[in-house]
Design a protein around this motif. Structure first.
Motif, mmCIF file in Angstrom:
data_model
loop_
_atom_site.group_PDB
_atom_site.id
_atom_site.type_symbol
_atom_site.label_atom_id
_atom_site.label_comp_id
_atom_site.label_asym_id
_atom_site.label_seq_id
_atom_site.Cartn_x
_atom_site.Cartn_y
_atom_site.Cartn_z
ATOM 1 N N UNK A 22 -2.389 7.465 4.455
ATOM 2 C CA UNK A 22 -2.868 8.777 4.903
ATOM 3 C C UNK A 22 -4.376 8.904 4.668
ATOM 4 N N UNK A 23 -4.820 8.506 3.451
ATOM 5 C CA UNK A 23 -6.250 8.590 3.134
ATOM 6 C C UNK A 23 -7.079 7.715 4.074
ATOM 7 N N UNK A 24 -6.505 6.565 4.439
ATOM 8 C CA UNK A 24 -7.206 5.661 5.350
ATOM 9 C C UNK A 24 -7.423 6.332 6.713
ATOM 10 N N UNK A 25 -6.397 7.034 7.205
ATOM 11 C CA UNK A 25 -6.519 7.752 8.477
ATOM 12 C C UNK A 25 -7.557 8.870 8.364
ATOM 13 N N UNK A 26 -7.515 9.606 7.269
ATOM 14 C CA UNK A 26 -8.440 10.726 7.081
ATOM 15 C C UNK A 26 -9.893 10.255 7.019
ATOM 16 N N UNK B 125 4.867 8.640 7.691
ATOM 17 C CA UNK B 125 5.188 7.388 8.375
ATOM 18 C C UNK B 125 4.028 6.399 8.288
ATOM 19 N N UNK B 126 4.179 5.300 7.536
ATOM 20 C CA UNK B 126 3.134 4.268 7.467
ATOM 21 C C UNK B 126 2.814 3.695 8.844
ATOM 22 N N UNK B 127 3.837 3.532 9.677
ATOM 23 C CA UNK B 127 3.625 2.977 11.001
ATOM 24 C C UNK B 127 2.769 3.910 11.863
ATOM 25 N N UNK B 128 3.038 5.217 11.762
ATOM 26 C CA UNK B 128 2.230 6.189 12.488
ATOM 27 C C UNK B 128 0.790 6.164 11.996
ATOM 28 N N UNK B 129 0.616 6.030 10.701
ATOM 29 C CA UNK B 129 -0.738 5.978 10.129
ATOM 30 C C UNK B 129 -1.488 4.743 10.611
ATOM 31 N N UNK B 130 -0.801 3.615 10.636
ATOM 32 C CA UNK B 130 -1.436 2.377 11.110
ATOM 33 C C UNK B 130 -1.842 2.505 12.578
ATOM 34 N N UNK C 136 0.849 -1.196 0.000
ATOM 35 C CA UNK C 136 0.000 0.000 0.000
ATOM 36 C C UNK C 136 0.888 1.251 0.000
ATOM 37 N N UNK C 137 0.571 2.191 -0.892
ATOM 38 C CA UNK C 137 1.334 3.417 -0.981
ATOM 39 C C UNK C 137 1.085 4.285 0.260
ATOM 40 N N UNK C 138 2.071 5.152 0.531
ATOM 41 C CA UNK C 138 1.963 6.001 1.714
ATOM 42 C C UNK C 138 0.722 6.891 1.670
ATOM 43 N N UNK C 139 0.379 7.374 0.434
ATOM 44 C CA UNK C 139 -0.816 8.215 0.302
ATOM 45 C C UNK C 139 -2.080 7.457 0.711
ATOM 46 N N UNK C 140 -2.099 6.168 0.452
ATOM 47 C CA UNK C 140 -3.255 5.349 0.806
ATOM 48 C C UNK C 140 -3.374 5.201 2.322
ATOM 49 N N UNK D 6 -0.754 17.564 15.029
ATOM 50 C CA UNK D 6 0.652 17.573 15.440
ATOM 51 C C UNK D 6 1.254 16.175 15.610
ATOM 52 N N UNK D 7 0.425 15.186 15.920
ATOM 53 C CA UNK D 7 0.962 13.829 16.109
ATOM 54 C C UNK D 7 0.651 12.909 14.920
ATOM 55 N N UNK D 8 0.157 13.514 13.833
ATOM 56 C CA UNK D 8 -0.149 12.751 12.621
ATOM 57 C C UNK D 8 1.009 12.929 11.634
ATOM 58 N N UNK D 9 1.895 11.923 11.583
ATOM 59 C CA UNK D 9 3.047 11.948 10.676
ATOM 60 C C UNK D 9 2.639 11.291 9.362
ATOM 61 N N UNK D 10 2.311 12.119 8.397
ATOM 62 C CA UNK D 10 1.807 11.604 7.124
ATOM 63 C C UNK D 10 2.875 10.892 6.303
#
Length: 273
Positions: free
Chosen positions: A7-11, A132-137, A1-5, A126-130
């Motif tokens: 991010x979109x999942x979190x949003x 970082x896949x791990x941060x998004x997960x 999964x691409x990093x943009x995906x 501030x704690x959403x590192x777009x």
């Protein structure tokens, strides 16, 4: 999964939870705005509109405080009914009866959701590192857990809202009934100056057996409240004290034979009145 995906999942999860929080807030507003109303019949509409307007401007934290406090086992339940009532006074109160443990747990759960809602709206970025896949997960998992907690409270509030609406329907049906009309008429009659005077007289001039002469009561009322006596028919629809006393349903009436073979009518307060 691409990093943009990622991010979109979190949003998407953020948007879902924002909507859920709004749904929770709307349910709280409805319950707080409609759970209690008291006032004279002529001012109820204005009071209700003012109450709804006030509640719609309140924060979620304030709403939670009011909602939870309404189920506090130790809260004061004193009546707000005014001392003098010269028209129909309406009072409706919806409460959630519970024990102390439930009250505390519900208070804590909803207070935590208020904190999480504020964090989501004001402090997530501030704690959403777009990058970082791990941060998004990690954020996605956190948002899913949060979603479950919000939905749990939403379901509870929906059940509470249904109970409130059902209760109001039952009350509305009652007030449109013939039974309600008779109850209101009787309530006004019991609080009328004439009935209150009759009660006082019954206790002050009664015989040893507790009975008082209606004729004596009539004489005292004519002497001390002539206008009330003169308007008895107009105000209450009864042409005699005997009929008024019978209609009030708080007195017993007794016809006694006199030593000369006549009759006299006596009355006294019913037990418990």
């Amino acid at each position: 999964m691409k990093n943009e995906e990622f991010v979109d999942d979190v949003l998407r999860r953020v948007g879902r939870n924002v909507v859920l929080f709004q749904q929770l807030e709307q349910l709280l507003k409805f319950i707080v705005a409609n759970g209690k109303l008291a006032g004279f019949a002529s001012e109820l509409k204005t009071l209700k509109e003012a109450q709804e307007s006030k509640v719609n401007k309140q924060t979620m934290g304030t709403l939670v405080g009011q909602y939870v406090e309404n189920s506090n086992p130790e809260s004061d339940k004193q009546s707000t009914e005014p001392e003098e009532i010269d028209e129909i006074y309406f009072s409706f109160s919806f409460r959630i009866e519970c024990d102390d443990d439930y009250y505390k747990s519900k208070n804590e759960a909803l207070a935590q959701l208020v904190t999480e809602r504020n964090d989501l709206i004001h402090h997530l970025l501030p704690r959403f590192d777009m990058k970082s896949p791990q941060n998004c997960k990690s954020l996605s998992q956190e948002l899913d857990e949060q979603s479950d907690k919000i939905r749990l409270e939403i379901n509870h509030l929906k059940a509470t809202t249904k109970s409130l609406i059902d209760g109001r329907k039952i009350l509305a049906t009652y007030f449109q009934s013939e039974e309600a009309r008779k109850d209101l008429e009787l309530s006004f009659l019991k609080q009328s100056p004439l009935i209150l005077m009759l009660g006082d007289i019954a206790t002050q001039i009664s015989r040893e057996d507790g009975w008082a002469l209606i004729s004596s009561a009539g004489q005292l009322i004519k002497e001390h409240a002539p206008e009330e006596f003169a308007q008895m028919k107009k105000k209450h629809g009864y042409s005699s004290l005997k009929k008024l006393i019978q209609a009030s349903d708080i007195f017993d009436i007794y016809e006694e034979v006199t030593p000369k073979g006549g009759t006299r009518i006596l009355y006294k307060l019913k037990a418990g009145c």
